[in-house]
Enzyme design. Structure first.
Site, short mmCIF file in Angstrom:
data_model
loop_
_atom_site.label_atom_id
_atom_site.label_comp_id
_atom_site.label_asym_id
_atom_site.label_seq_id
_atom_site.Cartn_x
_atom_site.Cartn_y
_atom_site.Cartn_z
N GLY A 44 1.00 -1.28 -0.07
CA GLY A 44 -0.06 0.12 -0.13
C GLY A 44 0.76 1.17 -0.01
O GLY A 44 2.15 1.25 0.42
N GLN A 49 2.75 9.88 1.82
CA GLN A 49 4.09 9.26 2.26
C GLN A 49 5.04 9.85 0.82
O GLN A 49 6.28 9.91 1.12
CB GLN A 49 4.10 7.56 1.82
N CYS A 89 6.09 -0.53 7.44
CA CYS A 89 5.63 0.82 7.01
C CYS A 89 6.87 1.25 5.90
O CYS A 89 7.96 1.16 6.66
CB CYS A 89 5.06 1.73 7.65
N LEU A 90 6.66 1.47 4.69
CA LEU A 90 7.79 2.08 3.94
C LEU A 90 8.41 3.31 4.37
O LEU A 90 9.47 3.68 4.16
CB LEU A 90 7.11 2.27 2.29
N HIS A 131 -4.13 1.36 7.93
CA HIS A 131 -2.96 1.70 7.86
C HIS A 131 -2.97 3.00 6.87
O HIS A 131 -2.14 4.01 7.32
CB HIS A 131 -2.03 0.77 7.47
N GLU A 132 -3.19 2.86 5.67
CA GLU A 132 -3.05 3.99 4.84
C GLU A 132 -3.77 5.14 5.21
O GLU A 132 -3.41 6.26 5.09
CB GLU A 132 -3.70 3.68 3.37
N HIS A 135 -2.14 7.31 7.51
CA HIS A 135 -1.28 8.15 6.91
C HIS A 135 -1.73 9.59 6.38
O HIS A 135 -1.33 10.53 6.66
CB HIS A 135 -0.51 7.52 5.71
O1 GNR Z 1 4.12 -2.58 2.70
C1 GNR Z 1 3.35 -2.40 3.72
N1 GNR Z 1 3.22 -3.50 4.37
C2 GNR Z 1 2.13 -3.60 5.44
C3 GNR Z 1 2.37 -4.77 6.29
C4 GNR Z 1 1.41 -4.90 7.07
C5 GNR Z 1 0.57 -3.84 7.45
C6 GNR Z 1 0.49 -2.74 6.67
C7 GNR Z 1 1.49 -2.54 5.54
S1 GNR Z 1 1.50 -1.42 4.58
C8 GNR Z 1 2.95 -1.15 4.12
C9 GNR Z 1 3.18 -0.16 3.06
C10 GNR Z 1 3.15 1.31 3.58
O2 GNR Z 1 3.97 1.60 4.44
N2 GNR Z 1 1.92 1.83 3.39
O3 GNR Z 1 1.79 2.95 4.08
NI NI Z 2 3.06 2.80 5.77
#
Ligand code: GNR
Ligand code: NI
Length: 174
Positions: A44, A49, A89-90, A131-132, A135
């Site tokens: 995601g 980001q 998270c990236l 999660h997104e 952000h």
């Molecule tokens: O790549 C991602 N893997 C992930 C694994 C578990 C829960 C959420 C994520 S999202 C993350 C990519 C990211 O940072 N998206 O904002």
């Molecule tokens: Ni993230």
């Protein structure tokens, strides 16, 4: 590929504004975000980001990495149950922690043309969307950790960055 901001960059705390115009520029940003997400091996990516503060996120949780999903102006209209998932998270590279979130959600959003749709999500799909959406609200998964653990995460990332710098400096001597 777009540059991905990393914790503790204060720009990750920006609250995203609704998308009002569905034009060519938006389409280009969506394509660049998908490319960046695939390149970074993420499931995601939120516009926040990549330092674009509009309510836009992309996902692909498929194994084959061929099911891109786009959500513009997403709203969770119902959520139920609880699940715990080990998140990464990236924007917080190399850090993983358990986070408790809703298990099933209903989301309303618009597609890249502005057409509204509604979906019911569960499992990893629901985790990733929540999660997104965090952000877009300027929130990171490390905010759910204790202040002490968050401090440890900050130190670990700083150490990793210092090491990378050191290695670059060494490499340039050879
Ligand atoms: O790549 C991602 N893997 C992930 C694994 C578990 C829960 C959420 C994520 S999202 C993350 C990519 C990211 O940072 N998206 O904002
Ligand atoms: Ni993230």
């Amino acid at each position: 590929m777009l540059e991905i901001l990393e914790f503790p960059d204060p720009r990750l705390r920006t609250v995203a504004k609704p998308v009002e115009v569905f034009d060519l520029e938006l389409g280009e940003l969506i394509d660049a975000m998908l490319e960046t997400m695939y390149e970074a091996n993420g499931i995601g990516l939120a516009a926040t980001q990549v330092n674009r503060h509009i309510r836009l996120l992309v996902l692909d949780i498929s194994e084959a990495r061929n099911e891109p999903k786009i959500y513009v102006n997403p709203q969770i209209t119902n959520s139920e149950g609880q699940q715990v998932y080990e998140e990464g998270c990236l924007s917080v590279p190399g850090i993983y922690a358990n986070v408790k979130r809703a298990d099933r959600i209903i989301v309303q959003a618009q597609d890249r043309e502005g057409k509204p749709f509604e979906e019911e999500l569960d499992g990893l799909h629901a985790v990733c969307l929540q999660h997104e959406m965090d952000h877009l609200a300027g929130k990171l998964f490390v905010d759910y950790l204790s202040p002490l653990k968050r401090q440890l995460v900050r130190k670990k990332l700083e150490k990793g960055r210092r090491q990378a710098e050191q290695e670059e400096a060494t490499a340039s001597l050879i």
